[in-house]
Motif scaffolding. Structure first.
Motif, PDB file in Angstrom:
ATOM      1  N   ASN A  28       0.830  -1.208   0.000  1.00  0.00           N
ATOM      2  CA  ASN A  28       0.000   0.000   0.000  1.00  0.00           C
ATOM      3  C   ASN A  28       0.862   1.255   0.000  1.00  0.00           C
ATOM      4  N   LEU A  31      -6.685   0.140  -1.775  1.00  0.00           N
ATOM      5  CA  LEU A  31      -5.896   0.124  -0.543  1.00  0.00           C
ATOM      6  C   LEU A  31      -6.409  -0.955   0.403  1.00  0.00           C
ATOM      7  N   TYR A  51      -4.519  -2.398   3.681  1.00  0.00           N
ATOM      8  CA  TYR A  51      -4.442  -1.141   4.424  1.00  0.00           C
ATOM      9  C   TYR A  51      -5.664  -1.029   5.323  1.00  0.00           C
TER      10      TYR A  51
END
Length: 509
Positions: free
Chosen positions: A280, A324, A329
């Motif tokens: 990420n 993401l 993430y």
């Protein structure tokens, strides 16, 4: 010259990828393992056979042809053709190289002129500088050993591994070499070391010179340092080249990785990048460049055969947040956090988050996200990460002036805040401030100050950090058992901190 697009037919998971339209600067390939990211990169490499051995291209197409099919094909279209790499193409309009492998082993390669459809004999790119078009940087790039007895041929050879890295470092570490200054500065910024060459028993070794008679060779350092240097050398000399990079983040510390990404962004003005990643960090940093493109590669099974698909990620916050999330993430509901408070240390962040906000400014709970840096030196990087995230998902304007950075009032803290004010001039200066006291622990009630004094008499940094954490544990435990008494004492000792939180509350309410 740039690659405008690549189309892949009947290779591994790709039955027909369609034309994958690339950005002339940065292209990111994200997706699960074995989805097809490396296939795209290797298919782009086919036009510059490794080791100038055209059998490499032939073998790849033959070995990786999809089951039950008779023909594999790769079509690569170029933008702004350059006669330096492809002779006689100055008058071509978007020429393409077409590579076809038949089931019987017959291989055909054509340079096609798009404006009239005429075919010419195949032209492969060379794998020696400066005639190479591509720098390959594959996941299996590690070298089992380095060539110490080298010649010019080793320095200009473009390989899939780093065995000739000593020769390349020897060339670029000459102060008269045009790329020397950028290389030296990049080494300092990214790995914090100056790497050059010195004599060895077998020729020359790259490493760190520690005295007139001693050095630390590169093969005694970590693989991460070697990987960074291999890419650094090529980046510093590259102009009008294509970098094909698999899993850039491998074996690289996040701090060094971020500095390397800044160099890639800088070099993307004159070079093209196609990069596969599971990170990420890589996606946020490189994906925040205006001209970058992100492609999501997925694979599914149908009738016991793999099928890979490519989707260009729409330039919307929803699509980018999903990317993401797919990369692991930990995304919060962005509507919950109206503002951010970035602090120098985790102990200050924890006490503010778990006690001062709920006790003195409860309206900030679930509105103000507190973030801890790893000391004053890390504040700038942490704030930059904050900006990168919101630039990447197109929420930078929404969070303009909705973040505050606070450091201790000591010399290191003041220096860190001064740097932030100078670097991020579009932000109002009051968003970067120092506490009046040298250390955040000085805001604890007087009953805890004897413990604070013991902490700051401790010279061992690791032990000091542990002591700070244990003290916060004790304070929060005492707060929970003596709520009225604790509130009264903190109201006096942490008056400045509480005032800051109230100002933030007023600003975002």
């Amino acid at each position: 010259m740039k690659i405008k697009s690549v189309a892949i037919e009947n290779i591994k998971g790709f039955a027909n990828s369609g034309a994958i339209e690339f950005s002339p600067s940065i292209n990111l390939l994200v997706g699960p393992n074995n989805s097809g990211k490396s296939t795209i990169i290797k298919c782009c490499q086919l036009i510059q056979p490794l080791g100038n051995n055209q059998a490499w291209t032939h073998n790849y197409l033959s070995k990786n042809r999809r089951k039950t099919t008779t023909t594999s094909k790769v079509t690569i279209v170029f933008d702004k053709p350059d006669n330096f790499y492809l002779s006689g193409v100055d008058d071509f309009i978007n020429p393409s190289i077409e590579l076809v492998m038949q089931q019987n082993g017959n291989f055909q390669g054509f340079l096609k002129r798009k404006n009239d459809g005429s075919n010419f004999g195949i032209q492969f790119f060379q794998s020696q500088e400066p005639r190479n078009f591509i720098y390959p940087y594959f996941s299996k790039r590690k070298a089992t050993s380095f060539t110490e007895n080298f010649t010019l041929a080793h320095a200009i050879d473009v390989k899939e591994n780093l065995s000739d890295l000593y020769a390349k470092i020897n060339r670029i570490s000459n102060p008269d070499y045009p790329a020397y200054s950028e290389y030296k500065e990049s080494c300092k910024d990214i790995i914090g070391l100056s790497v050059s060459c010195s004599l060895s028993a077998s020729g020359q070794q790259a490493g760190i010179i520690v005295s007139n008679s001693d050095n630390i060779p590169l093969d005694e350092m970590g693989e991460g340092t070697t990987n960074i240097l291999g890419l650094l050398v090529d980046l510093c000399i590259a102009e009008n080249k294509l970098f094909l990079i698999e899993e850039l983040e491998n074996d690289i510390h996040p701090k060094a990785l971020k500095a390397l990404l800044e160099l890639i962004i800088k070099k993307s003005d004159k070079n093209q990048f196609i990069i596969s990643t599971h990170s990420n960090i890589v996606t946020k940093y490189l994906g925040s460049v205006d001209s970058s493109k992100i492609f999501h590669i997925e694979m599914f099974i149908k009738d016991k055969l793999p099928f890979s698909t490519v989707k260009e990620i729409n330039n919307t916050p929803e699509e980018r947040i999903k990317v993401l999330g797919d990369l692991g993430y930990d995304l919060y509901d962005f509507d919950l956090w109206k503002a951010y408070l970035i602090l120098e240390e985790s102990t200050a962040e924890r006490l503010i988050r778990d006690y001062l906000i709920p006790t003195f400014t409860p309206k900030l709970k679930n509105k103000l996200k507190t973030i801890a840096a790893q000391g004053a030196d890390d504040l700038e990087a942490r704030f930059y990460d904050f900006l990168r995230l919101f630039v990447f998902i197109h929420l930078s304007n929404a969070y303009k002036d909705r973040a505050w950075v606070y450091a201790d009032g000591d010399t290191k803290g003041k220096d860190a805040i001064s740097k932030l004010k100078k670097r991020f001039t579009p932000w109002k200066s009051q968003h970067f401030q120092n506490f009046k006291k040298d250390n955040f622990e000085m805001y604890y009630p007087s009953r805890w100050q004897p413990e604070v004094e013991k902490i700051f008499k401790t010279s061992d940094k690791r032990k000091k950090h542990e002591m700070k954490g244990k003290l916060v544990d004790s304070i929060i435990s005492w707060n929970n058992k003596n709520m009225l008494e604790a509130k009264s004492e903190f109201k006096e000792s942490a008056k400045e901190i509480i005032s800051i939180l109230k100002k933030i509350d007023k600003k975002i309410s």
